[in-house]
Design an enzyme around this catalytic site. Structure first.
Site, PDB file in Angstrom:
ATOM      1  N   ALA A  15       3.024  -5.549  -0.658  1.00  0.00           N
ATOM      2  CA  ALA A  15       2.985  -5.843   0.686  1.00  0.00           C
ATOM      3  C   ALA A  15       1.675  -6.541   1.019  1.00  0.00           C
ATOM      4  O   ALA A  15       1.534  -7.534   1.868  1.00  0.00           O
ATOM      5  CB  ALA A  15       3.197  -4.574   1.704  1.00  0.00           C
ATOM      6  N   ALA A  22       5.935   0.849   0.487  1.00  0.00           N
ATOM      7  CA  ALA A  22       5.264   1.849   1.003  1.00  0.00           C
ATOM      8  C   ALA A  22       4.094   1.622   1.695  1.00  0.00           C
ATOM      9  O   ALA A  22       3.681   0.473   1.670  1.00  0.00           O
ATOM     10  CB  ALA A  22       4.736   2.904  -0.136  1.00  0.00           C
ATOM     11  N   GLN A  24       1.030   2.109   1.186  1.00  0.00           N
ATOM     12  CA  GLN A  24      -0.012   1.798   0.360  1.00  0.00           C
ATOM     13  C   GLN A  24       0.611   0.588  -0.620  1.00  0.00           C
ATOM     14  O   GLN A  24      -0.150   0.501  -1.733  1.00  0.00           O
ATOM     15  CB  GLN A  24      -0.807   2.795  -0.389  1.00  0.00           C
ATOM     16  N   SER A  25       1.510  -0.183  -0.330  1.00  0.00           N
ATOM     17  CA  SER A  25       2.014  -0.911  -1.272  1.00  0.00           C
ATOM     18  C   SER A  25       1.326  -2.017  -1.358  1.00  0.00           C
ATOM     19  O   SER A  25       0.683  -2.836  -0.745  1.00  0.00           O
ATOM     20  CB  SER A  25       3.580  -1.699  -0.744  1.00  0.00           C
ATOM     21  N   ASN A  26       0.962  -2.160  -2.949  1.00  0.00           N
ATOM     22  CA  ASN A  26       0.151  -3.648  -3.297  1.00  0.00           C
ATOM     23  C   ASN A  26       0.934  -4.674  -3.040  1.00  0.00           C
ATOM     24  O   ASN A  26       0.487  -5.954  -2.577  1.00  0.00           O
ATOM     25  CB  ASN A  26       0.004  -3.395  -4.948  1.00  0.00           C
TER      26      ASN A  26
END
Ligand SMILES: Cc1ncc(COP(=O)(O)O)c(C=O)c1O
Length: 352
Positions: free
Chosen positions: A88, A82, A84-86
């Site tokens: 990524a 997403a 706000q992916s941690n």
């Protein structure tokens, strides 16, 4: 046959691994919260795993995934999540540490405001990752947009490869057998720390999403013969329970094979808790917000609204029901993610 800590370490050492984090992460007792809850509660601080402020559970997976990528001569790495992916964001900084170009395909579950970048997306931009935002089009659900992002990522990898680069494919959440090996190693780390303190954990609570962390914990539990430890995996998003456990079981089996352990996954011991993710992924819950406040106000520590706050809320619900016996030692595995405290207001909710 169960492996000793030393035997397990020797097998894990045979796999390629890039040093990225601070390990072992601290294990400590939460004295004030334990008193308040009437249990004996410990915390495993994987939120402190990073080389910068922004660690989390993905660092353990990335040590193995990017270790293999380096061995394969990767120049680029593509991953997904997403906006706000941690995962990524952690992949982006880990790639920078290793001299690999990070490429991110990010699904806009909560649409970002380009004029006001926040939290992980801001960090991704500072890191200079190649970022592709994939919107959820009218008539699509999140999974459709994700599927499109995988196609776009595969096309970009083919393009890079035609130009002579080598591109590592890092799955969403790092959820592959090799990524899960990182959490089998984490279980070995925990066992060594617990042995030194004379502790046996009856229960381990953690947040589960793609299932890679859960699979690794179960792989570690199986290979070390920790049958008296129950792992309670609190889902951060909706799941079809049977299909999810099948997937986690298969990942656990493959991780054990990679490690060279003949232990089998114990599907009957796998528990995914589906009572906390509501109202949805990246949508805050009242119980999660209460858990964020409680941990901050008793211990000065932070959990997040998307993953760890909801996992802690699952633990607190069990305490409230009287499910935890006095004298049982309970572990909360902090998997990071506190950058979400600075994400869009619709992700954060009311935490004050
Ligand atoms: C902070 C945090 N906790 C837990 C999880 C869940 O881990 P997994 O995807 O391995 O199930 C994630 C996944 O993104 C995460 O970012």
């Amino acid at each position: 046959m169960a492996l000793t800590v030393q035997e397990a370490r020797a097998r894990l050492d045979r796999l390629p691994r890039a040093a990225l984090g601070f390990f072992p992460t601290p294990l400590g007792r939460l004295d004030r919260l334990s008193d308040e809850l009437g249990i004996s509660l410990y915390i495993k601080r994987d939120d402190c795993s990073g080389v910068n402020l922004f660690g989390g559970n993905k660092v353990r997976k990335l040590e193995y995934l990017l270790g293999q990528a380096l061995r394969d001569g990767a120049t680029h790495a593509i991953t997904y999540g997403a906006t706000q992916s941690n995962h990524a964001m952690e992949t982006a900084w880990a790639c920078r540490r290793l001299g690999i170009q990070p490429i991110l395909y990010l699904t806009a579950v909560v649409p970002p405001r380009p004029e006001e970048l926040r939290a992980n997306l801001l960090l991704d931009r500072i890191l200079g990752a190649e970022i592709h935002i994939v919107s959820i089009e009218p008539g699509e659900i999140e999974a459709d947009a994700e599927a499109r992002s995988f196609e776009m990522g595969a096309a970009r990898a083919a393009e890079l490869s035609a130009a002579g680069s080598r591109c590592a494919d890092i799955p969403m959440g790092g959820a592959s057998p090799l990524g899960s090996v990182g959490f089998a190693a984490a279980m070995v780390e925990l066992r060594a720390q617990a042995d030194a303190l004379g502790l046996r954990f009856a229960r381990i609570y953690h947040s589960t999403g793609t299932g890679g962390t859960m699979a690794g914990l179960h792989a570690g539990r199986a290979m070390l013969g920790m049958d008296d430890t129950q792992i309670i995996s609190v889902a951060a998003s909706p799941k079809d329970e049977a299909a999810y456990l099948d997937k986690v079981c298969a990942l656990t089996r493959s991780a054990l094979e990679l490690i060279g352990s003949d232990a089998a996954p114990d599907r009957d011991a796998m528990r995914v808790r589906l009572d906390q993710w509501q109202p949805g992924y990246e949508q805050p819950s009242a119980a999660g917000s209460a858990a964020i406040r409680l941990l901050a106000r008793t211990e000065g520590l932070f959990v997040d609204p998307v993953y760890t706050g909801k996992a802690l809320a699952g633990l607190l619900a069990d305490v409230g029901r009287g499910d935890i016996r006095p004298g049982e030692s309970v572990l909360f595995w902090h998997t990071g993610g506190a950058t979400a405290l600075f994400a869009e207001p619709e992700i954060l909710g009311n935490v004050t």
